[in-house]
Write an enzyme that holds these catalytic residues in place. Structure first.
Site, mmCIF file in Angstrom:
data_model
loop_
_atom_site.group_PDB
_atom_site.id
_atom_site.type_symbol
_atom_site.label_atom_id
_atom_site.label_comp_id
_atom_site.label_asym_id
_atom_site.label_seq_id
_atom_site.Cartn_x
_atom_site.Cartn_y
_atom_site.Cartn_z
ATOM 1 N N ARG A 65 -25.809 1.353 -80.325
ATOM 2 C CA ARG A 65 -26.735 0.640 -79.456
ATOM 3 C C ARG A 65 -28.069 1.385 -79.381
ATOM 4 O O ARG A 65 -29.124 0.773 -79.329
ATOM 5 C CB ARG A 65 -26.126 0.498 -78.063
ATOM 6 C CG ARG A 65 -26.608 -0.741 -77.351
ATOM 7 C CD ARG A 65 -26.098 -0.801 -75.938
ATOM 8 N NE ARG A 65 -26.910 0.040 -75.078
ATOM 9 C CZ ARG A 65 -26.551 0.443 -73.878
ATOM 10 N NH1 ARG A 65 -25.393 0.109 -73.404
ATOM 11 N NH2 ARG A 65 -27.358 1.181 -73.155
ATOM 12 N N ASN A 107 -38.585 -8.521 -66.293
ATOM 13 C CA ASN A 107 -37.488 -9.420 -66.659
ATOM 14 C C ASN A 107 -37.420 -10.561 -65.660
ATOM 15 O O ASN A 107 -37.675 -10.369 -64.466
ATOM 16 C CB ASN A 107 -36.161 -8.642 -66.619
ATOM 17 C CG ASN A 107 -34.953 -9.512 -66.913
ATOM 18 O OD1 ASN A 107 -34.933 -10.258 -67.899
ATOM 19 N ND2 ASN A 107 -33.934 -9.432 -66.069
ATOM 20 N N HIS A 109 -34.743 -13.033 -63.935
ATOM 21 C CA HIS A 109 -33.302 -13.083 -63.733
ATOM 22 C C HIS A 109 -32.971 -14.286 -62.850
ATOM 23 O O HIS A 109 -33.621 -14.505 -61.827
ATOM 24 C CB HIS A 109 -32.819 -11.793 -63.067
ATOM 25 C CG HIS A 109 -31.338 -11.785 -62.823
ATOM 26 N ND1 HIS A 109 -30.435 -11.535 -63.835
ATOM 27 C CD2 HIS A 109 -30.612 -12.041 -61.712
ATOM 28 C CE1 HIS A 109 -29.204 -11.632 -63.343
ATOM 29 N NE2 HIS A 109 -29.283 -11.931 -62.060
ATOM 30 N N SER A 136 -35.686 -14.413 -59.894
ATOM 31 C CA SER A 136 -36.472 -13.234 -59.530
ATOM 32 C C SER A 136 -37.177 -12.684 -60.759
ATOM 33 O O SER A 136 -36.613 -12.662 -61.852
ATOM 34 C CB SER A 136 -35.565 -12.140 -58.961
ATOM 35 O OG SER A 136 -34.830 -12.593 -57.849
ATOM 36 N N ASP A 145 -30.714 -5.099 -63.747
ATOM 37 C CA ASP A 145 -31.163 -6.109 -62.780
ATOM 38 C C ASP A 145 -31.452 -5.487 -61.405
ATOM 39 O O ASP A 145 -31.443 -6.193 -60.386
ATOM 40 C CB ASP A 145 -30.141 -7.253 -62.639
ATOM 41 C CG ASP A 145 -29.934 -7.989 -63.954
ATOM 42 O OD1 ASP A 145 -30.883 -8.075 -64.746
ATOM 43 O OD2 ASP A 145 -28.807 -8.474 -64.186
HETATM 44 C C1 GAR Z 1 -33.151 -18.162 -67.964
HETATM 45 O O1 GAR Z 1 -32.486 -18.895 -66.970
HETATM 46 C C2 GAR Z 1 -33.266 -16.696 -67.565
HETATM 47 O O2 GAR Z 1 -33.482 -16.523 -66.187
HETATM 48 C C3 GAR Z 1 -31.904 -16.192 -67.958
HETATM 49 O O3 GAR Z 1 -31.629 -16.832 -69.186
HETATM 50 C C4 GAR Z 1 -32.288 -18.082 -69.218
HETATM 51 C C5 GAR Z 1 -33.131 -18.155 -70.474
HETATM 52 O O4 GAR Z 1 -33.669 -19.424 -70.649
HETATM 53 N N1 GAR Z 1 -31.896 -14.784 -68.097
HETATM 54 C C6 GAR Z 1 -30.814 -14.025 -67.868
HETATM 55 O O5 GAR Z 1 -29.741 -14.474 -67.534
HETATM 56 C C7 GAR Z 1 -31.031 -12.527 -68.066
HETATM 57 N N2 GAR Z 1 -29.817 -11.823 -67.818
HETATM 58 P P1 GAR Z 1 -34.793 -19.674 -71.739
HETATM 59 O O6 GAR Z 1 -34.301 -19.016 -73.027
HETATM 60 O O7 GAR Z 1 -34.882 -21.158 -71.883
HETATM 61 O O8 GAR Z 1 -36.082 -19.059 -71.246
#
Ligand code: GAR
Length: 210
Positions: A65, A107, A109, A136, A145
């Site tokens: 990683r 980010n 979230h 958020s 997060d």
């Molecule tokens: C969004 O809902 C974002 O908040 C979430 O993934 C989705 C991406 O949508 N992110 C997470 O869960 C981060 N852990 P998108 O690809 O259409 O922007």
């Protein structure tokens, strides 16, 4: 004009919201590159369609990683971003990779942090029976997060919602949340000082509600 690097794993609707806002002059920024862990992700395709360099690195092509993170962040650094935006990037970022970018990596979230860190936030919110849910925008730190929250957007949970219905309602507020927060960041009005978010040089007492 601030240079953005965007990290995305999947659909890329938040990326598209950023590109659209730049395209019609609502955001003074430039997307210098889009990066992800899935070379065939729609997000990377959206970037290429917009003429933006896109690079997908597969974690399984790396020995560890740490090696993957190092290669990813080397590629990101090469486009000389002012700000790194994680927009649906679904992998954990290692502390060593993040460290040099403290205060310059954010980010989005899909929950009202600190509630529901991690994955499956919508199903867990329904399970918990909360009346309100949302999204958020926060600074990324080594604490998953758990970095300082800049801004949030709220939605009501409706009777009879399933996870998909709730996710769609949250996504609809994510895009304006992303845009409003980027407007503040790109204008230099929001900054991270140590572990605290500042707006116009004053410590933020609570996340902005956008
Ligand atoms: C969004 O809902 C974002 O908040 C979430 O993934 C989705 C991406 O949508 N992110 C997470 O869960 C981060 N852990 P998108 O690809 O259409 O922007």
């Amino acid at each position: 004009t601030p240079r953005l690097a965007v990290l995305a794993s999947g659909r890329g609707s938040n990326l598209q919201a950023i590109l659209d806002a730049i395209g019609d002059g609502r955001l003074d920024a430039r997307v210098a590159g889009v990066f992800g862990d899935r070379p065939k992700a729609l997000a990377l395709e959206r970037a290429r369609d917009a003429g933006i360099p896109a690079r997908g690195l597969r974690p399984r092509d790396f020995a560890s990683r740490q090696d993957y993170d190092a290669a990813l962040f080397a590629a990101i650094a090469a486009v000389e971003p002012d700000l790194i935006v994680c927009a649906g990037y679904m992998r954990l970022l290692g502390a060593a990779a993040i460290e040099p970018w403290q205060g310059r990596i954010i980010n989005i979230h899909p929950s009202l942090l600190p509630a529901f860190k991690g994955l499956d936030t919508h199903a867990r919110a329904l399970e918990a029976g909360v009346a309100e849910h949302g999204a958020s925008l926060h600074y990324v730190t080594a604490d998953l997060d758990g970095g300082p929250v800049i801004a949030q957007a709220r939605v009501a949970v409706h009777h009879g919602d399933d996870a998909d219905a709730l996710a769609a309602r949250v996504l609809a507020v994510e895009h304006p949340l992303m845009l409003a927060t980027l407007q503040l960041l790109c204008a230099g009005r929001v900054n991270l000082r140590d572990t605290r978010v500042e707006l116009d040089g004053q410590p933020l007492q609570a996340p902005l509600q956008l």
